[in-house]
Scaffold this active site. Structure first.
Site: not given
Ligand SMILES: *Cc1c(COP(=O)(O)O)cnc(C)c1O
Length: 372
Positions: A34, A263
């Protein structure tokens, strides 16, 4: 072109998936890609993860899954949240596996698939796999454990839906000493055993901490990028960081004691010193206050402090007595010589987690893919 890039070592991703796969064997790995593969590039990471032995992929949004399908990836792809009604058609079209948890969500999906059906049979025998999400303590999304039987029956009533798994998510699995996770998993198990359906509960932390827990898969995100889910789990597996964020020195000058930089003139040179300017800024994902909080970069295999506030497109580094040259490499995340800056180091300085650090590298920074 501006000499700023984000190098992604795909061999490291494949290696990490292999390491995780051996650790949790025989449980299959679902590579979570994702948010553009946590900033690493979802299509490239997905291919590398599959090459490393992952058999599933997971995304947060239907459009993220569609992007993978359009790139020709045909592995099963789980969408991790129940989707808005307006995304259902695209989800079905791309053959993504939906997470469901509300009555309305199941109906929307069941009738959308059935809508393409003749006489109650899905066209071309299309059966959409869905996974039922339970909230056993994350308190974000998911059905209540007490509603499992009802939701399972609702799904079963749609011939076009097939319940592939029931799953949950663990909010504190990265804290090895926190007893909450074991309690939560017990609650989950007692809610689902009667159903006799496959289950999955893990993120990276669960994969590392509970490798022997039977599951239909384990959803690994941060670990496939070579980042430990938490310092408490650092070094438990030989993971290799996949991302290097680098730029070059593009300008140098000497300033006098008492002169201020950038800045707001937030940093003043205590002595005469050499300042190098580097063409990467907060619009690229380097947080504006990184220098104020003690952030560093690597030049010539040495650490140097970022001084003043990071500007939108450039930042300044205090070289002190050292010298370098225009064109010298600057590493913000990654290795140089014997030195290394981990995403976790940057996260600690910024009081956040490495997930946010790597996700923040913006689209403006070109990704360069290597295998080494
Ligand atoms: C993002 C996510 C994962 C992965 O988690 P990590 O800590 O990056 O391994 C797994 N399950 C769900 C539901 C998630 O949203």
């Amino acid at each position: 072109m501006r000499p700023t890039s984000c190098e992604i070592n795909l061999a490291a991703v494949a290696h990490n998936v292999r390491v995780l796969g051996e650790h949790v064997s025989p449980t299959p790995i679902c590579a979570v890609v994702k948010a553009n593969g946590y900033g690493h590039g979802s299509v490239e990471v997905a291919r590398a993860a599959l090459a490393g032995g992952a058999t599933w992929l997971a995304v947060a949004l239907v459009e993220e899954g569609a992007l993978l399908r359009d790139a020709g990836i045909d592995a099963p792809i789980l969408v991790l949240s129940e989707q808005h009604e307006s995304s259902v058609a695209e989800l079905v079209q791309h053959g993504l596996v939906a997470s469901v948890y509300t009555e309305a969500g199941i109906d929307a999906l069941g009738s959308a698939v059935d809508g393409t059906a003749v006489d109650g049979t899905a066209v071309d025998g299309t059966v959409l796999e869905v996974h039922l999400t339970l909230d056993t303590g994350m308190r974000r999304v998911g059905a209540e454990p007490g509603d499992v039987a009802e939701r399972v029956a609702q799904i079963a009533a749609y011939p076009s839906l097939r319940l592939g798994a029931i799953w949950t998510h663990c909010p504190v699995a990265d804290e090895p000493d926190n007893p909450f996770t074991a309690d939560q998993l017990e609650r989950f198990d007692s809610a689902v055993t009667e159903q006799g359906i496959a289950t999955h509960v893990g993120n990276s932390a669960v994969a590392i901490e509970h490798p022997d827990r039977p599951a239909s898969m384990v959803r690994c995100g941060i670990s496939i990028y070579g980042i430990d889910p938490d310092d408490a789990l650092a070094g438990r597996l030989p993971l290799q960081p996949a991302m290097t964020l680098r730029s070059e020195v593009t300008f140098m000058k000497t300033i006098s004691a008492g002169e201020s930089v950038g800045y707001g003139h937030r940093w003043t040179a205590p002595t005469s010193t050499t300042i190098a300017t580097v063409p990467i800024g907060y619009a690229d994902g380097v947080r504006r206050d990184l220098g104020l909080r003690g952030g560093e970069v690597l030049i010539g295999g040495q650490r140097f402090p970022i001084v003043g506030v990071v500007t939108m497109d450039q930042l300044m580094v205090d070289l002190g007595e050292s010298t370098c040259a225009v064109g010298d490499e600057v590493v913000l995340i990654g290795e140089q010589g014997d030195e290394q800056i981990l995403a976790a180091d940057v996260a600690q300085i910024l009081d956040t987690i490495p997930y946010e650090v790597v996700c923040s590298v913006s689209e403006r920074v070109p990704r360069a893919y290597v295998n080494r």
